[in-house]
Design an enzyme around this catalytic site. Structure first.
Site, PDB file in Angstrom:
ATOM      1  N   ARG A 192       0.828  -1.213   0.000  1.00 33.28           N
ATOM      2  CA  ARG A 192       0.000   0.000   0.000  1.00 33.28           C
ATOM      3  C   ARG A 192       0.859   1.257   0.000  1.00 33.28           C
ATOM      4  O   ARG A 192       0.545   2.230  -0.687  1.00 33.28           O
ATOM      5  CB  ARG A 192      -0.943   0.017   1.203  1.00 33.28           C
ATOM      6  CG  ARG A 192      -2.041  -1.024   1.121  1.00 33.28           C
ATOM      7  CD  ARG A 192      -2.866  -1.057   2.386  1.00 33.28           C
ATOM      8  NE  ARG A 192      -1.989  -1.380   3.512  1.00 33.28           N
ATOM      9  CZ  ARG A 192      -2.254  -1.103   4.774  1.00 33.28           C
ATOM     10  NH1 ARG A 192      -3.376  -0.494   5.102  1.00 33.28           N
ATOM     11  NH2 ARG A 192      -1.413  -1.435   5.732  1.00 33.28           N
ATOM     12  N   ASN A 201      -6.119  -2.671   2.418  1.00 33.37           N
ATOM     13  CA  ASN A 201      -6.080  -4.124   2.591  1.00 33.37           C
ATOM     14  C   ASN A 201      -7.495  -4.658   2.727  1.00 33.37           C
ATOM     15  O   ASN A 201      -8.321  -4.072   3.427  1.00 33.37           O
ATOM     16  CB  ASN A 201      -5.299  -4.511   3.850  1.00 33.37           C
ATOM     17  CG  ASN A 201      -3.805  -4.458   3.657  1.00 33.37           C
ATOM     18  OD1 ASN A 201      -3.308  -4.340   2.544  1.00 33.37           O
ATOM     19  ND2 ASN A 201      -3.079  -4.538   4.751  1.00 33.37           N
TER      20      ASN A 201
END
EC number: 3.6.1.7
Length: 93
Positions: free
Chosen positions: A20, A38
């Site tokens: 990320r 996520n």
């Protein structure tokens, strides 16, 4: 210069490897707005909005595996119309 938004689901070894954060860095470098998050199934959801050519560059980067520590097995993308105004590129929890 046309603006587009996509949503992508990235599968593989993409959680716990900085995916990320490096996606955020790459998206910011490309001048895109959106987020990376996520998901419960182990994937990462990415929403990216901006110039169509820059969004395509991010998709290509994601398909190439993102950060070195990650392993991308599959990526699904589709056009997206966010229900909110996106500013910047964030990491969501």
């Amino acid at each position: 210069m046309s603006n587009v938004c996509i949503i992508a689901w990235v599968y593989g070894r993409v959680q716990g490897v900085g995916f990320r954060y490096t996606t955020q860095h790459e998206a910011q470098r490309l001048g895109l707005t959106g987020y990376a998050k996520n998901m419960d199934d182990g994937s990462v959801e990415v929403v990216a909005c901006g110039d169509a050519a820059q969004v395509e560059k991010l998709i290509k980067w994601l398909k190439e595996g993102g950060p070195r520590s990650a392993r991308v097995d599959k990526i699904l993308t589709e056009p997206h119309s966010p229900r909110e105004t996106l500013t910047g590129f964030s990491i969501r929890y």
